[in-house]
Every structure is written in structure tokens, then in C-alpha cells.
Design a protein around this motif. Structure first.
Motif, PDB file in Angstrom:
ATOM      1  N   LYS A  51       6.434  61.171  92.219  1.00 39.46           N
ATOM      2  CA  LYS A  51       7.827  60.744  92.380  1.00 39.46           C
ATOM      3  C   LYS A  51       8.443  60.757  90.991  1.00 39.46           C
ATOM      4  O   LYS A  51       7.838  60.284  90.032  1.00 39.46           O
ATOM      5  CB  LYS A  51       7.876  59.333  92.982  1.00 39.46           C
ATOM      6  N   GLN A  52       9.660  61.318  90.906  1.00 38.44           N
ATOM      7  CA  GLN A  52      10.245  61.427  89.572  1.00 38.44           C
ATOM      8  C   GLN A  52      11.650  60.872  89.468  1.00 38.44           C
ATOM      9  O   GLN A  52      12.263  60.953  88.411  1.00 38.44           O
ATOM     10  CB  GLN A  52      10.227  62.890  89.125  1.00 38.44           C
ATOM     11  N   ASP A  53      12.168  60.333  90.556  1.00 35.01           N
ATOM     12  CA  ASP A  53      13.500  59.747  90.449  1.00 35.01           C
ATOM     13  C   ASP A  53      13.511  58.361  91.081  1.00 35.01           C
ATOM     14  O   ASP A  53      12.679  58.025  91.913  1.00 35.01           O
ATOM     15  CB  ASP A  53      14.571  60.648  91.056  1.00 35.01           C
ATOM     16  N   VAL A  87      14.552  64.703  85.758  1.00 30.13           N
ATOM     17  CA  VAL A  87      14.749  65.713  86.804  1.00 30.13           C
ATOM     18  C   VAL A  87      16.030  65.431  87.577  1.00 30.13           C
ATOM     19  O   VAL A  87      16.571  64.331  87.533  1.00 30.13           O
ATOM     20  CB  VAL A  87      13.543  65.747  87.771  1.00 30.13           C
ATOM     21  N   ASN A  88      16.492  66.437  88.297  1.00 29.80           N
ATOM     22  CA  ASN A  88      17.629  66.343  89.217  1.00 29.80           C
ATOM     23  C   ASN A  88      18.965  66.027  88.556  1.00 29.80           C
ATOM     24  O   ASN A  88      19.866  65.487  89.201  1.00 29.80           O
ATOM     25  CB  ASN A  88      17.363  65.324  90.337  1.00 29.80           C
ATOM     26  N   LEU A  89      19.106  66.354  87.276  1.00 27.74           N
ATOM     27  CA  LEU A  89      20.386  66.160  86.598  1.00 27.74           C
ATOM     28  C   LEU A  89      21.235  67.414  86.754  1.00 27.74           C
ATOM     29  O   LEU A  89      20.709  68.522  86.895  1.00 27.74           O
ATOM     30  CB  LEU A  89      20.179  65.857  85.112  1.00 27.74           C
ATOM     31  N   SER A  90      22.540  67.265  86.673  1.00 30.63           N
ATOM     32  CA  SER A  90      23.423  68.425  86.790  1.00 30.63           C
ATOM     33  C   SER A  90      23.288  69.319  85.553  1.00 30.63           C
ATOM     34  O   SER A  90      22.724  68.922  84.529  1.00 30.63           O
ATOM     35  CB  SER A  90      24.885  67.974  86.942  1.00 30.63           C
TER      36      SER A  90
END
Length: 199
Positions: A51-53, A87-90
Motif C-alpha cells: 500500500k502506498q497511499d 505515488v499517484n501525484l499529478s
């Protein structure tokens, strides 16, 4: 602090900080956070990299339980010139260094991050003024206590040839009051609600 500030990945940083603080397991850390939004399973998955967020509340709960600022979890602060590893940044974060991220997230006006427009810079200047106001209020409390102690040390009617060395406290207190008034006026004029607060 040297162990965790260079770790890559939020899970690795959480695990390194947990161990540094002597918290033996993810279960023990989860027990430090009542409310249930950060479970042992979430922490185990984070630490294992599965899990990374996190939600904002989970991040803040973990950060508070570990007694570190959230930025210590979000970025490898010990490697300021590395690129951000969240992770998951714009795409707008692409190429942002850890130092730039730290300046951006903390709202520094003169940090590594370069503001894109005047509005963004103005908002950060207001945040900086609020921080200075808090420091000035703290300084005024300290100076007020010092002034009362100094007044007790000089009995009334005692004649002195030279003014006491502590006369500067009154001057410093007057300067602190002047700065508090300036900052309060500036922030109130920009829409901040300081009613009953900056006294």
C-alpha cells in the motif's frame, strides 16, 4: 534522525521511524491511534510496500503517533535534491525535488519552490505573516513577564545614577506591540479572522 530521513517510500519511512522510537510492531503503532482508521493491517501493508497511499487523516494520525511532522513521512528529507517519491501525484509534481516539496508544503515564501503567480505568492506571504504574528505574541508574553520581574527588582523611589540595563525590555515590548498591530492589521485587511485571538 539519520536513519529514517533518507528512506525511500512512505512505508519504509514509517517503519524506520517506528523502530527508532522503540515501537516494536505495526500492531503497537496502531494501538497508539484510537479510532480505527489506521489498523495494524494498513500499517503492515504500508511497511511491506503493498500500500502506498493514505487518506489525509491516516497520514496525520500516523505522523502524530510517531511524533514527527507529516513531511518526514511524505518525503526523504535527508536527500533534499532527490525527486519526490510519492505515488499517484499529478504531472505537475514531476521533477519536484524533496527540497522544493518541503518549501511548497510548508508554505515558505523564500524556499526552494518557485511560486507560479502573484496570487500563490500572496497567499504564502499571508501564511508567513500569521506565523510571525504567533511568534510575536509569544515574544510579547515573554517580555511582559520579564518587565514585571524587572519592576520587582527595582524598589519604587530608588534613585539610580544610570538607567538600569533592563530598560531595553520596555523598548522591546513596545516594538513587539507595534509589530503585532502591523501584522494583525495586514491579516485582517486580507480577510483573516483574528477576532479575540491576537491579544
Amino acid at each position: 534522525m539519520t536513519g529514517f530521513v533518507r528512506q525511500a517510500g512512505i512505508g519504509e519511512r514509517i517503519q524506520a521511524i517506528r523502530k527508532r522510537h522503540g515501537i516494536r510492531s505495526a500492531k503497537d503503532l496502531a494501538e497508539l491511534m484510537p479510532g480505527g482508521n489506521v489498523t495494524e493491517a494498513i500499517l503492515q501493508n504500508l511497511e511491506a510496500g503493498r500500500k502506498q497511499d493514505l487518506s489525509v487523516s491516516q497520514l496525520l494520525n500516523i505522523s502524530h503517533a510517531l511524533r514527527v511532522p507529516p513531511v518526514f513521512l511524505l518525503a526523504p528529507i535527508g536527500r533534499p535534491h532527490d525527486q519526490l517519491d510519492l505515488v499517484n501525484l499529478s504531472d505537475t509534481f514531476e521533477g519536484m525535488t524533496v527540497a522544493e516539496f518541503d518549501a511548497w508544503i510548508s508554505g515558505e515564501t523564500d524556499g526552494a519552490y518557485r511560486w507560479r503567480d502573484l496570487t500563490e505568492r500572496t497567499e504564502r506571504s499571508q501564511l508567513e505573516a500569521m506565523r510571525e504574528l504567533i511568534a510575536s505574541l509569544r515574544e510579547r508574553r515573554r517580555l511582559t513577564i520579564n518587565a514585571s520581574i524587572e519592576a520587582e527588582l527595582t524598589p519604587p523611589g530608588e534613585a539610580t545614577v544610570e538607567p538600569p540595563i533592563w530598560d531595553t525590555t520596555k523598548e522591546q515590548l513596545a516594538e513587539a506591540n507595534r509589530r503585532i498591530e502591523q501584522l494583525s492589521t495586514y491579516l485582517a485587511d486580507t480577510g483573516w479572522d483574528l477576532e479575540g485571538w491576537a491579544q
